[in-house]
Scaffold this motif. Structure first.
Motif, PDB file in Angstrom:
ATOM      1  N   THR A  14       6.580 -70.154 -56.081  1.00  0.00           N
ATOM      2  CA  THR A  14       7.423 -70.647 -57.169  1.00  0.00           C
ATOM      3  C   THR A  14       8.068 -69.530 -57.965  1.00  0.00           C
ATOM      4  OG1 THR A  14       5.675 -70.686 -58.836  1.00  0.00           O
ATOM      5  CG2 THR A  14       5.854 -72.602 -57.396  1.00  0.00           C
ATOM      6  N   LEU A  15       7.845 -68.283 -57.588  1.00  0.00           N
ATOM      7  CA  LEU A  15       8.330 -67.163 -58.380  1.00  0.00           C
ATOM      8  C   LEU A  15       9.807 -66.918 -58.100  1.00  0.00           C
ATOM      9  CD1 LEU A  15       5.311 -64.759 -57.966  1.00  0.00           C
ATOM     10  CD2 LEU A  15       5.859 -66.196 -59.911  1.00  0.00           C
ATOM     11  N   VAL A  16      10.651 -67.493 -58.910  1.00  0.00           N
ATOM     12  CA  VAL A  16      12.100 -67.328 -58.758  1.00  0.00           C
ATOM     13  C   VAL A  16      12.676 -66.878 -60.086  1.00  0.00           C
ATOM     14  CG1 VAL A  16      12.280 -69.069 -56.968  1.00  0.00           C
ATOM     15  CG2 VAL A  16      12.507 -69.765 -59.349  1.00  0.00           C
ATOM     16  N   GLY A  17      13.832 -66.258 -60.048  1.00  0.00           N
ATOM     17  CA  GLY A  17      14.456 -65.817 -61.283  1.00  0.00           C
ATOM     18  C   GLY A  17      15.447 -64.708 -61.019  1.00  0.00           C
ATOM     19  N   SER A  18      15.797 -63.987 -62.069  1.00  0.00           N
ATOM     20  CA  SER A  18      16.795 -62.934 -61.979  1.00  0.00           C
ATOM     21  C   SER A  18      16.326 -61.784 -61.114  1.00  0.00           C
ATOM     22  CB  SER A  18      17.110 -62.410 -63.384  1.00  0.00           C
ATOM     23  OG  SER A  18      17.952 -61.284 -63.300  1.00  0.00           O
ATOM     24  N   SER A  19      17.239 -61.175 -60.378  1.00  0.00           N
ATOM     25  CA  SER A  19      16.912 -60.021 -59.552  1.00  0.00           C
ATOM     26  C   SER A  19      17.413 -58.729 -60.188  1.00  0.00           C
ATOM     27  CB  SER A  19      17.538 -60.170 -58.161  1.00  0.00           C
ATOM     28  OG  SER A  19      18.945 -60.241 -58.264  1.00  0.00           O
ATOM     29  N   GLU A  20      17.845 -58.788 -61.467  1.00  0.00           N
ATOM     30  CA  GLU A  20      18.353 -57.606 -62.143  1.00  0.00           C
ATOM     31  C   GLU A  20      17.226 -56.947 -62.933  1.00  0.00           C
ATOM     32  OE1 GLU A  20      21.308 -56.394 -61.693  1.00  0.00           O
ATOM     33  OE2 GLU A  20      21.756 -58.044 -60.321  1.00  0.00           O
ATOM     34  N   LYS A  93      14.465 -46.827 -48.494  1.00  0.00           N
ATOM     35  CA  LYS A  93      13.327 -47.631 -48.031  1.00  0.00           C
ATOM     36  C   LYS A  93      12.183 -47.428 -49.013  1.00  0.00           C
ATOM     37  CE  LYS A  93      14.697 -47.000 -43.196  1.00  0.00           C
ATOM     38  NZ  LYS A  93      14.301 -46.470 -41.868  1.00  0.00           N
ATOM     39  N   GLY A  94      12.519 -47.637 -50.294  1.00  0.00           N
ATOM     40  CA  GLY A  94      11.628 -47.165 -51.342  1.00  0.00           C
ATOM     41  C   GLY A  94      10.581 -48.133 -51.816  1.00  0.00           C
ATOM     42  N   ARG A  95       9.699 -48.564 -50.950  1.00  0.00           N
ATOM     43  CA  ARG A  95       8.597 -49.403 -51.404  1.00  0.00           C
ATOM     44  C   ARG A  95       7.363 -48.529 -51.581  1.00  0.00           C
ATOM     45  NH1 ARG A  95       9.279 -55.200 -48.344  1.00  0.00           N
ATOM     46  NH2 ARG A  95      11.553 -55.185 -48.346  1.00  0.00           N
ATOM     47  N   PHE A  96       6.802 -48.582 -52.758  1.00  0.00           N
ATOM     48  CA  PHE A  96       5.614 -47.783 -53.027  1.00  0.00           C
ATOM     49  C   PHE A  96       4.500 -48.134 -52.051  1.00  0.00           C
ATOM     50  CE2 PHE A  96       1.644 -47.106 -55.552  1.00  0.00           C
ATOM     51  CZ  PHE A  96       1.709 -45.720 -55.567  1.00  0.00           C
ATOM     52  N   ARG A  97       4.368 -49.395 -51.712  1.00  0.00           N
ATOM     53  CA  ARG A  97       3.335 -49.829 -50.764  1.00  0.00           C
ATOM     54  C   ARG A  97       3.456 -49.093 -49.435  1.00  0.00           C
ATOM     55  NH1 ARG A  97       4.320 -53.343 -46.925  1.00  0.00           N
ATOM     56  NH2 ARG A  97       6.091 -54.289 -48.017  1.00  0.00           N
ATOM     57  N   GLN A 226       8.375 -58.519 -62.428  1.00  0.00           N
ATOM     58  CA  GLN A 226       8.471 -57.173 -62.974  1.00  0.00           C
ATOM     59  C   GLN A 226       7.533 -56.222 -62.243  1.00  0.00           C
ATOM     60  OE1 GLN A 226       7.851 -57.162 -67.220  1.00  0.00           O
ATOM     61  NE2 GLN A 226       9.447 -58.690 -67.583  1.00  0.00           N
ATOM     62  N   GLU A 227       6.322 -56.690 -61.965  1.00  0.00           N
ATOM     63  CA  GLU A 227       5.351 -55.842 -61.266  1.00  0.00           C
ATOM     64  C   GLU A 227       5.845 -55.486 -59.866  1.00  0.00           C
ATOM     65  OE1 GLU A 227       2.123 -53.478 -60.848  1.00  0.00           O
ATOM     66  OE2 GLU A 227       2.666 -54.575 -62.674  1.00  0.00           O
ATOM     67  N   ILE A 228       6.388 -56.457 -59.167  1.00  0.00           N
ATOM     68  CA  ILE A 228       6.932 -56.175 -57.835  1.00  0.00           C
ATOM     69  C   ILE A 228       8.102 -55.205 -57.952  1.00  0.00           C
ATOM     70  CG2 ILE A 228       8.150 -57.166 -55.863  1.00  0.00           C
ATOM     71  CD1 ILE A 228       6.485 -59.654 -56.174  1.00  0.00           C
ATOM     72  N   ALA A 229       8.970 -55.433 -58.938  1.00  0.00           N
ATOM     73  CA  ALA A 229      10.126 -54.555 -59.116  1.00  0.00           C
ATOM     74  C   ALA A 229       9.687 -53.123 -59.380  1.00  0.00           C
ATOM     75  CB  ALA A 229      10.993 -55.061 -60.265  1.00  0.00           C
ATOM     76  N   ASP A 230       8.543 -52.951 -60.033  1.00  0.00           N
ATOM     77  CA  ASP A 230       8.050 -51.612 -60.328  1.00  0.00           C
ATOM     78  C   ASP A 230       7.559 -50.869 -59.093  1.00  0.00           C
ATOM     79  OD1 ASP A 230       8.599 -51.400 -62.990  1.00  0.00           O
ATOM     80  OD2 ASP A 230       6.626 -52.021 -63.676  1.00  0.00           O
ATOM     81  N   THR A 231       7.437 -51.542 -57.972  1.00  0.00           N
ATOM     82  CA  THR A 231       6.932 -50.897 -56.751  1.00  0.00           C
ATOM     83  C   THR A 231       8.003 -50.792 -55.667  1.00  0.00           C
ATOM     84  OG1 THR A 231       6.103 -52.955 -55.744  1.00  0.00           O
ATOM     85  CG2 THR A 231       4.608 -51.765 -57.224  1.00  0.00           C
ATOM     86  N   VAL A 232       9.244 -51.132 -55.993  1.00  0.00           N
ATOM     87  CA  VAL A 232      10.344 -50.985 -55.031  1.00  0.00           C
ATOM     88  C   VAL A 232      11.460 -50.194 -55.702  1.00  0.00           C
ATOM     89  CG1 VAL A 232       9.795 -53.112 -53.802  1.00  0.00           C
ATOM     90  CG2 VAL A 232      11.418 -53.187 -55.696  1.00  0.00           C
ATOM     91  N   PRO A 235      16.192 -53.381 -56.510  1.00  0.00           N
ATOM     92  CA  PRO A 235      15.910 -54.747 -56.939  1.00  0.00           C
ATOM     93  C   PRO A 235      16.139 -55.782 -55.848  1.00  0.00           C
ATOM     94  CG  PRO A 235      17.121 -53.584 -58.641  1.00  0.00           C
ATOM     95  CD  PRO A 235      17.114 -52.692 -57.438  1.00  0.00           C
ATOM     96  N   GLY A 236      17.029 -55.461 -54.893  1.00  0.00           N
ATOM     97  CA  GLY A 236      17.286 -56.394 -53.803  1.00  0.00           C
ATOM     98  C   GLY A 236      16.112 -56.589 -52.874  1.00  0.00           C
ATOM     99  N   GLU A 237      15.092 -55.725 -52.991  1.00  0.00           N
ATOM    100  CA  GLU A 237      13.918 -55.828 -52.131  1.00  0.00           C
ATOM    101  C   GLU A 237      12.824 -56.713 -52.719  1.00  0.00           C
ATOM    102  OE1 GLU A 237      12.915 -51.662 -51.654  1.00  0.00           O
ATOM    103  OE2 GLU A 237      13.750 -51.707 -49.637  1.00  0.00           O
ATOM    104  N   VAL A 238      13.013 -57.180 -53.942  1.00  0.00           N
ATOM    105  CA  VAL A 238      11.971 -57.968 -54.601  1.00  0.00           C
ATOM    106  C   VAL A 238      11.640 -59.232 -53.812  1.00  0.00           C
ATOM    107  CG1 VAL A 238      11.393 -59.315 -56.649  1.00  0.00           C
ATOM    108  CG2 VAL A 238      12.436 -57.054 -56.895  1.00  0.00           C
ATOM    109  N   GLU A 239      12.656 -59.943 -53.367  1.00  0.00           N
ATOM    110  CA  GLU A 239      12.412 -61.203 -52.667  1.00  0.00           C
ATOM    111  C   GLU A 239      11.657 -60.975 -51.357  1.00  0.00           C
ATOM    112  OE1 GLU A 239      12.815 -64.126 -53.796  1.00  0.00           O
ATOM    113  OE2 GLU A 239      13.839 -63.511 -55.626  1.00  0.00           O
TER     114      GLU A 239
END
Length: 252
Positions: A14-20, A93-97, A226-232, A235-239
């Motif tokens: 259900t996690l949907v919202g702005s990607s900015e 390819k900037g994913r911290f994971r 926000q937490e996911i965004a902090d590891t990429v 922002p387009g990689e959040v989804e």
């Protein structure tokens, strides 16, 4: 720690919202790999503190004994904080994971032929609770998961844990920690919970309780993204990262 993969997967869907998003912890590190940059170092410390356990679990599943896995985990993060491996952090390819696991593999390959009995000087750089890692690892599923799979699953749960802690901290800052403890079960998809009884317990109306739960879930979704965004780095990689985490929790 909230470790409810079935329910959290439903929540994640259900996690949907702005990607900015503004500049995040990981993009800051990627853009300023110089360890002397205080902002970059602070961002990296925060990420390392939050995500050390998936790497520890990975090393244990690879067969390292607990004490050696602790030493390797600590030493690896010291190296990262010194700025090593950051040249491999690709903004495209900037994913911290992905970066952190790949870097650990390089580190282990370099260290396997060395004696790990001596520790580095200068004291502990990161306050990692490594002693708790083994207790957590002993609660891992007994089935034969690969080191990579256990890393991915623990990574996903670490994201959830960090979000819950951030949400709890907000309630504490507003002087309502007891409200969070009563309402947090609704983050796990327990929609059948007794609203009327809980409303009486909290000395509020059932309608007001439902509004509070709606706001709690909305804030949880915001913090999660926000937490996911902090590891990429993009922002387009959040989804896609969100889909990856959901798959990691439900994969058999």
């Amino acid at each position: 720690m909230i470790d409810q993969p079935e329910n959290t997967h439903k929540t994640m869907q259900t996690l949907v919202g702005s990607s900015e998003f503004p500049t995040t912890r990981w993009t800051l590190v990627v853009a300023a790999a110089d360890p002397q940059r205080k902002e970059a170092r602070s961002a990296l410390v925060s990420l390392c503190e939050g995500y050390w356990y998936p790497l520890y679990a990975y090393l244990r599943r690879r067969g390292y004994p607990a004490d050696q896995a602790q030493d390797l985990t600590q030493e690896f993060f010291i190296r990262v904080l010194e700025g090593r491996y950051l040249d491999r952090a690709d903004p495209e390819k900037g994913r911290f994971r992905s970066f952190i696991l790949t870097s650990l593999k390089f580190f282990v390959a370099d260290e396997e032929d060395r004696q790990r009995a001596q520790k580095r000087g200068g004291g502990v750089v990161l306050p990692l609770e490594l002693s708790s890692g083994e207790d957590r690892y002993q609660r891992e599923p007994a089935h034969d998961e690969t080191p990579e799979r256990i890393f991915e699953r623990r990574w996903a749960l670490s994201v959830l844990d960090r979000v819950v802690e951030r949400l709890r901290d907000e309630f504490v800052q507003h002087g309502r920690p007891e409200h969070f403890e009563r309402l947090k079960m609704f983050l796990l998809g327990k929609s059948e919970a007794p609203y009327a009884a809980l409303a009486r317990e909290m000395n509020t109306s059932e309608g007001a309780l439902k509004v509070a739960i709606h706001r709690l879930r909305k804030r949880y979704r915001e913090l999660f993204r926000q937490e996911i965004a902090d590891t990429v780095a993009d922002p387009g990689e959040v989804e896609s990262e969100l889909r990856f985490l959901a798959a990691a929790l439900t994969r058999k």
